[in-house]
Design a protein around this motif. Structure first.
Motif, short mmCIF file in Angstrom:
data_model
loop_
_atom_site.label_atom_id
_atom_site.label_comp_id
_atom_site.label_asym_id
_atom_site.label_seq_id
_atom_site.Cartn_x
_atom_site.Cartn_y
_atom_site.Cartn_z
N LEU A 295 -4.64 1.31 9.90
CA LEU A 295 -3.36 0.62 9.70
C LEU A 295 -3.39 -0.63 8.62
CD1 LEU A 295 -0.20 0.36 10.49
CD2 LEU A 295 -0.98 -1.33 12.09
N ALA A 296 -4.51 -1.01 8.85
CA ALA A 296 -4.83 -2.07 7.77
C ALA A 296 -5.11 -1.41 6.19
CB ALA A 296 -6.06 -3.03 8.05
N VAL A 297 -5.86 -0.37 6.09
CA VAL A 297 -6.24 0.34 5.12
C VAL A 297 -4.80 1.07 4.45
CG1 VAL A 297 -7.26 2.39 3.97
CG2 VAL A 297 -8.46 0.73 5.60
N ALA A 298 -3.87 1.49 5.37
CA ALA A 298 -2.49 2.07 4.95
C ALA A 298 -1.85 0.94 4.39
CB ALA A 298 -1.84 2.85 6.23
N ARG A 299 -1.86 -0.29 4.81
CA ARG A 299 -1.03 -1.26 4.30
C ARG A 299 -1.40 -1.61 3.13
NH1 ARG A 299 3.33 -3.49 6.88
NH2 ARG A 299 3.60 -2.91 9.19
N THR A 300 -2.50 -1.51 2.60
CA THR A 300 -3.31 -2.11 1.27
C THR A 300 -3.19 -1.10 0.29
OG1 THR A 300 -5.39 -1.63 2.26
CG2 THR A 300 -4.63 -3.91 2.21
N THR A 301 -3.54 0.22 0.75
CA THR A 301 -3.89 1.33 -0.27
C THR A 301 -2.56 2.14 -0.40
OG1 THR A 301 -4.81 2.75 1.14
CG2 THR A 301 -6.25 1.43 0.05
N LYS A 302 -1.90 2.38 0.82
CA LYS A 302 -0.86 3.23 0.73
C LYS A 302 -1.09 4.89 0.38
CE LYS A 302 3.05 -0.05 0.34
NZ LYS A 302 2.43 -1.04 0.95
N SER A 303 -2.57 5.20 0.47
CA SER A 303 -2.82 6.49 0.27
C SER A 303 -3.35 7.00 1.52
CB SER A 303 -4.03 6.29 -0.53
OG SER A 303 -4.88 7.38 -0.63
N LEU B 175 -9.98 9.37 5.47
CA LEU B 175 -11.47 8.81 5.36
C LEU B 175 -11.86 7.75 6.45
CD1 LEU B 175 -11.89 9.45 1.56
CD2 LEU B 175 -12.69 11.19 3.72
N THR B 176 -10.76 6.68 6.00
CA THR B 176 -11.15 5.44 6.93
C THR B 176 -11.12 5.76 8.28
OG1 THR B 176 -10.37 4.16 5.21
CG2 THR B 176 -10.57 3.15 7.24
#
Length: 107
Positions: A81-89, A95-96
């Motif tokens: 969720l943290a990666v989704a909020r920052t990268t939107k990819s 992968l994360t």
């Protein structure tokens, strides 16, 4: 159940599915939908995806094996969720999630 009964049930099920999927397309063809209806329809894909994810993350017996094994998917999901909020990819999220889950399994 005889073959005739099966064919009747199958045929009615087929017609019902066809009507539910095709009739709205033909009825709404060429019409403009109000902004509220469009906004509501745009919420369907994220809601369906959230339901699929929640079904995999939360189960009645998730804490039966212990606290850490039960919370492991939730911790990995929080990282994603943290990666989704920052990268939107989507690719970075996938992968994360795989890497985070694998690393958390090693702990």
């Amino acid at each position: 159940m005889s073959t005739a009964d099966f064919l009747v049930v199958y045929g009615l099920s087929f017609l019902t599915m066809l009507a539910c999927r095709c009739l709205p397309i033909f009825v709404l063809k060429g019409r403009e939908l109000s902004q509220g209806v469009q906004d509501a329809l745009n919420l369907i894909p994220p809601a369906a995806f959230a339901a699929l994810v929640a079904n995999d993350l939360l189960s009645p017996g998730m804490l039966d094996a212990g606290l850490w094994p039960g919370l492991l998917p939730l911790v990995a999901a929080a990282i994603v969720l943290a990666v989704a909020r920052t990268t939107k990819s989507l690719i970075w999220c996938a992968l994360t999630g795989v890497v985070a889950y694998a690393l958390l399994l090693m702990l």
